[in-house]
Design a protein around this motif. Structure first.
Motif, PDB file in Angstrom:
ATOM      1  N   GLU A 164     -12.805 -19.366  -9.993  1.00 23.39           N
ATOM      2  CA  GLU A 164     -11.382 -19.295 -10.186  1.00 23.39           C
ATOM      3  C   GLU A 164     -10.909 -18.432  -8.864  1.00 23.39           C
ATOM      4  O   GLU A 164      -9.926 -18.593  -8.488  1.00 23.39           O
ATOM      5  CB  GLU A 164     -11.165 -18.384 -11.516  1.00 23.39           C
ATOM      6  CG  GLU A 164     -11.109 -19.625 -12.561  1.00 23.39           C
ATOM      7  CD  GLU A 164     -10.105 -20.538 -12.365  1.00 23.39           C
ATOM      8  OE1 GLU A 164      -9.116 -20.383 -12.033  1.00 23.39           O
ATOM      9  OE2 GLU A 164     -10.506 -21.792 -12.989  1.00 23.39           O
ATOM     10  N   ASP A 191     -10.940 -20.512  -6.105  1.00 25.83           N
ATOM     11  CA  ASP A 191      -9.907 -21.458  -5.999  1.00 25.83           C
ATOM     12  C   ASP A 191      -8.221 -20.979  -5.866  1.00 25.83           C
ATOM     13  O   ASP A 191      -7.318 -21.490  -5.173  1.00 25.83           O
ATOM     14  CB  ASP A 191      -9.768 -22.024  -7.424  1.00 25.83           C
ATOM     15  CG  ASP A 191      -8.827 -23.216  -7.487  1.00 25.83           C
ATOM     16  OD1 ASP A 191      -8.789 -24.024  -7.083  1.00 25.83           O
ATOM     17  OD2 ASP A 191      -7.993 -23.338  -8.560  1.00 25.83           O
ATOM     18  N   MET A 192      -8.311 -19.343  -6.252  1.00 30.44           N
ATOM     19  CA  MET A 192      -6.907 -18.943  -5.844  1.00 30.44           C
ATOM     20  C   MET A 192      -6.786 -18.769  -4.306  1.00 30.44           C
ATOM     21  O   MET A 192      -5.882 -18.795  -3.775  1.00 30.44           O
ATOM     22  CB  MET A 192      -7.097 -17.650  -6.646  1.00 30.44           C
ATOM     23  CG  MET A 192      -5.740 -16.712  -6.150  1.00 30.44           C
ATOM     24  SD  MET A 192      -5.940 -15.289  -5.032  1.00 30.44           S
ATOM     25  CE  MET A 192      -7.297 -14.433  -5.617  1.00 30.44           C
ATOM     26  N   ALA A 247      -6.048 -21.672  -2.529  1.00 30.01           N
ATOM     27  CA  ALA A 247      -4.514 -22.280  -2.788  1.00 30.01           C
ATOM     28  C   ALA A 247      -3.532 -21.509  -1.784  1.00 30.01           C
ATOM     29  O   ALA A 247      -2.994 -21.864  -1.181  1.00 30.01           O
ATOM     30  CB  ALA A 247      -4.121 -21.819  -4.411  1.00 30.01           C
ATOM     31  N   ARG A 248      -3.917 -20.039  -1.677  1.00 33.04           N
ATOM     32  CA  ARG A 248      -3.099 -19.399  -0.792  1.00 33.04           C
ATOM     33  C   ARG A 248      -3.638 -19.977   0.668  1.00 33.04           C
ATOM     34  O   ARG A 248      -2.670 -19.881   1.618  1.00 33.04           O
ATOM     35  CB  ARG A 248      -3.493 -17.955  -0.773  1.00 33.04           C
ATOM     36  CG  ARG A 248      -3.331 -17.267  -2.180  1.00 33.04           C
ATOM     37  CD  ARG A 248      -3.515 -15.834  -2.124  1.00 33.04           C
ATOM     38  NE  ARG A 248      -2.731 -14.968  -1.322  1.00 33.04           N
ATOM     39  CZ  ARG A 248      -1.527 -14.485  -1.406  1.00 33.04           C
ATOM     40  NH1 ARG A 248      -1.206 -14.620  -2.839  1.00 33.04           N
ATOM     41  NH2 ARG A 248      -0.981 -13.906  -0.808  1.00 33.04           N
ATOM     42  N   PRO A 287       0.262 -21.042  -3.321  1.00 31.71           N
ATOM     43  CA  PRO A 287      -0.227 -20.338  -4.215  1.00 31.71           C
ATOM     44  C   PRO A 287      -0.304 -20.413  -5.619  1.00 31.71           C
ATOM     45  O   PRO A 287       0.501 -21.155  -6.131  1.00 31.71           O
ATOM     46  CB  PRO A 287       0.495 -18.855  -3.867  1.00 31.71           C
ATOM     47  CG  PRO A 287       1.399 -19.240  -2.619  1.00 31.71           C
ATOM     48  CD  PRO A 287       1.338 -20.765  -2.362  1.00 31.71           C
ATOM     49  N   TYR A 288      -1.208 -19.736  -6.393  1.00 32.59           N
ATOM     50  CA  TYR A 288      -1.041 -19.992  -7.938  1.00 32.59           C
ATOM     51  C   TYR A 288       0.192 -19.575  -8.513  1.00 32.59           C
ATOM     52  O   TYR A 288       1.092 -18.707  -8.102  1.00 32.59           O
ATOM     53  CB  TYR A 288      -2.298 -18.943  -8.412  1.00 32.59           C
ATOM     54  CG  TYR A 288      -3.436 -19.428  -8.604  1.00 32.59           C
ATOM     55  CD1 TYR A 288      -4.082 -20.556  -7.811  1.00 32.59           C
ATOM     56  CD2 TYR A 288      -4.445 -19.030  -9.664  1.00 32.59           C
ATOM     57  CE1 TYR A 288      -5.182 -21.060  -8.087  1.00 32.59           C
ATOM     58  CE2 TYR A 288      -5.623 -19.323  -9.855  1.00 32.59           C
ATOM     59  CZ  TYR A 288      -6.144 -20.588  -9.084  1.00 32.59           C
ATOM     60  OH  TYR A 288      -7.269 -20.943  -9.045  1.00 32.59           O
ATOM     61  N   SER A 289       0.686 -20.225  -9.611  1.00 36.47           N
ATOM     62  CA  SER A 289       1.728 -19.934 -10.258  1.00 36.47           C
ATOM     63  C   SER A 289       1.616 -18.340 -10.882  1.00 36.47           C
ATOM     64  O   SER A 289       0.299 -17.780 -10.794  1.00 36.47           O
ATOM     65  CB  SER A 289       1.862 -20.702 -11.331  1.00 36.47           C
ATOM     66  OG  SER A 289       1.062 -20.672 -12.334  1.00 36.47           O
ATOM     67  N   LYS A 315      -0.863 -18.451 -13.629  1.00 40.91           N
ATOM     68  CA  LYS A 315      -2.284 -18.623 -13.282  1.00 40.91           C
ATOM     69  C   LYS A 315      -2.849 -17.348 -12.613  1.00 40.91           C
ATOM     70  O   LYS A 315      -4.158 -16.749 -12.885  1.00 40.91           O
ATOM     71  CB  LYS A 315      -2.393 -19.698 -12.444  1.00 40.91           C
ATOM     72  CG  LYS A 315      -2.231 -21.282 -12.925  1.00 40.91           C
ATOM     73  CD  LYS A 315      -2.576 -22.356 -11.979  1.00 40.91           C
ATOM     74  CE  LYS A 315      -4.091 -22.236 -11.712  1.00 40.91           C
ATOM     75  NZ  LYS A 315      -4.204 -23.739 -11.067  1.00 40.91           N
ATOM     76  N   MET A 316      -2.133 -16.534 -11.954  1.00 42.28           N
ATOM     77  CA  MET A 316      -2.565 -15.438 -11.389  1.00 42.28           C
ATOM     78  C   MET A 316      -2.840 -14.476 -12.511  1.00 42.28           C
ATOM     79  O   MET A 316      -3.711 -13.574 -12.462  1.00 42.28           O
ATOM     80  CB  MET A 316      -1.363 -14.691 -10.468  1.00 42.28           C
ATOM     81  CG  MET A 316      -1.648 -15.364  -9.065  1.00 42.28           C
ATOM     82  SD  MET A 316      -3.152 -15.075  -8.211  1.00 42.28           S
ATOM     83  CE  MET A 316      -3.612 -13.217  -8.499  1.00 42.28           C
ATOM     84  N   LEU A 347      -5.909 -15.135 -13.954  1.00 50.52           N
ATOM     85  CA  LEU A 347      -6.988 -14.778 -13.282  1.00 50.52           C
ATOM     86  C   LEU A 347      -7.079 -13.241 -13.216  1.00 50.52           C
ATOM     87  O   LEU A 347      -8.502 -12.575 -13.584  1.00 50.52           O
ATOM     88  CB  LEU A 347      -6.759 -14.986 -11.854  1.00 50.52           C
ATOM     89  CG  LEU A 347      -7.846 -14.752 -10.828  1.00 50.52           C
ATOM     90  CD1 LEU A 347      -9.152 -15.309 -11.202  1.00 50.52           C
ATOM     91  CD2 LEU A 347      -7.404 -15.276  -9.512  1.00 50.52           C
ATOM     92  N   SER A 356      -6.667  -9.529  -6.551  1.00 53.19           N
ATOM     93  CA  SER A 356      -5.958 -10.453  -7.402  1.00 53.19           C
ATOM     94  C   SER A 356      -4.666  -9.744  -7.869  1.00 53.19           C
ATOM     95  O   SER A 356      -3.529 -10.236  -7.991  1.00 53.19           O
ATOM     96  CB  SER A 356      -6.723 -10.880  -8.628  1.00 53.19           C
ATOM     97  OG  SER A 356      -7.875 -11.688  -8.115  1.00 53.19           O
TER      98      SER A 356
END
Length: 344
Positions: A143, A146-147, A150-151, A156-158, A161-162, A165, A205
């Motif tokens: 995860e 994946d984060m 995405a960045r 970026p994660y919503s 989702k952040m 995480l 995170s």
């Protein structure tokens, strides 16, 4: 130690060229604490040429390459034996895809053993306690990757989702600490490296989430309670890792389960504790910066400018160091070095 040139952005620096044709540079600030490293590979060069290129790169960066100190030899020993360089470099490595790939490879190899320790922990405290086993170590690594990806692609994660995480990383970290506290771990080194690596992941995170949550909600909540309601809970993990029982466990591990001398043990556990304090400070400083700037676009511009300046200074130094070596071999080494600089 990995085969790298290590450049740490602090005030006092000591370089070593080891027997693997690798220049290792240790830099320390006024508080004597090792912080984040920047890594550039030079180990493909012949021994004498590696030293010459490294010296020129340091001179271009304005760094004195003549300092000798016995204690830093001990630091090298500690770092090699305990993966301390990876741990102390965790914040940088956990912040980008290229950087996290380095630490992911090591942690992924540990994941099966770590998850087995979680099962043992579950059996040990089964008396009505519901351990959230869905927060597996390997899943959290995936995860986090994946984060970061995405960045990288600017998607970026919503916020939700952040938050999940951060929660997952916090829960797995709590379980790792429990494993260490209850002496379940069959390999103390593995658990310690995992704890501090995951702490760096959580710090990265949490900083991202704080920024996201603040700019999404500060106009609604005003100047009070601008952070998520779980923020104080997440921050307790730093206090746990600075508690007396944890300090004593680190000391015992260093004394009885390693080949470190008394001085080496002292360096080992104090550097790890300083890392905890430094990571907690990163979260707190990040919050202050977010509030002070108050604008997401400006904040991003400031960070990009800082990143660009550091990268350009290292790139310029390497170009100067390689200027006299106009061969395909050296150009290839330079290209590899610059790819590693790009992970900063």
């Amino acid at each position: 130690m990995s085969d790298t040139l290590i450049v740490d952005a602090l005030e006092q620096l000591t370089p070593f060229l080891n027997d693997k044709k690798v220049l290792e540079i240790v830099m320390r600030g006024k508080n004597k604490r090792i912080q984040n490293f920047q890594k550039v590979a030079l180990n493909e060069l012949p021994q004498n040429e590696a030293k010459e290129v490294a010296d020129k790169a340091l001179q271009a960066l304005g760094i004195n390459n003549l300092f000798e100190n016995k204690n830093l030899n001990i630091i090298q020993q500690v770092a090699r034996m305990q993966n301390l360089s990876i741990v102390l470099n965790g914040l940088n490595l956990c912040g980008t895809c290229a950087g996290f790939a380095i630490i992911y490879e090591k942690l992924d190899k540990m994941s099966a053993e770590i998850n087995q320790q979680f099962i043992q922990l579950q059996h040990l405290i089964k008396q009505g306690t519901d351990i959230q086993t869905e927060y597996e170590f390997k899943k959290v690594l995936s995860e986090h990757t994946d984060m970061l990806d995405a960045r990288k692609i600017q998607q970026p994660y919503s916020e939700e989702k952040m938050r999940k995480l951060v929660d997952a990383e916090y829960n797995v970290l709590e379980m790792l600490i429990n494993v260490f506290q209850k002496d379940i771990a069959t390999d103390g080194d593995t658990i310690i490296v995992s704890i501090f690596s995951l702490l760096a992941m959580l710090t990265v995170s949490l900083c991202y989430f704080d920024e996201q949550y603040y700019f999404n909600h500060h106009e609604v909540v005003g100047d009070q309670n601008v952070w998520h309601s779980s923020h104080n809970k997440w921050m307790t993990v730093y206090s746990t890792l600075l508690s007396q029982w944890f300090i004593e466990k680190l000391q015992d591990h260093g004394m009885f389960e390693t080949r470190l001398t008394t001085t080496g043990v002292d360096i080992y556990y104090t550097e790890l504790l300083d890392q905890v304090s430094g990571l907690r400070q990163e979260v707190e400083d990040n919050q202050k910066l977010i509030v002070a700037i108050g604008d997401a676009t400006i904040l991003n511009d400031i960070r990009e400018t800082s990143f660009r300046e550091v990268k350009e200074s290292i790139e310029s130094a390497l170009k100067e160091a390689f200027a006299e070596y106009d061969t395909s071999e050296y150009r290839e080494v330079f290209d590899v070095a610059m790819k590693q600089v790009a992970m900063m």
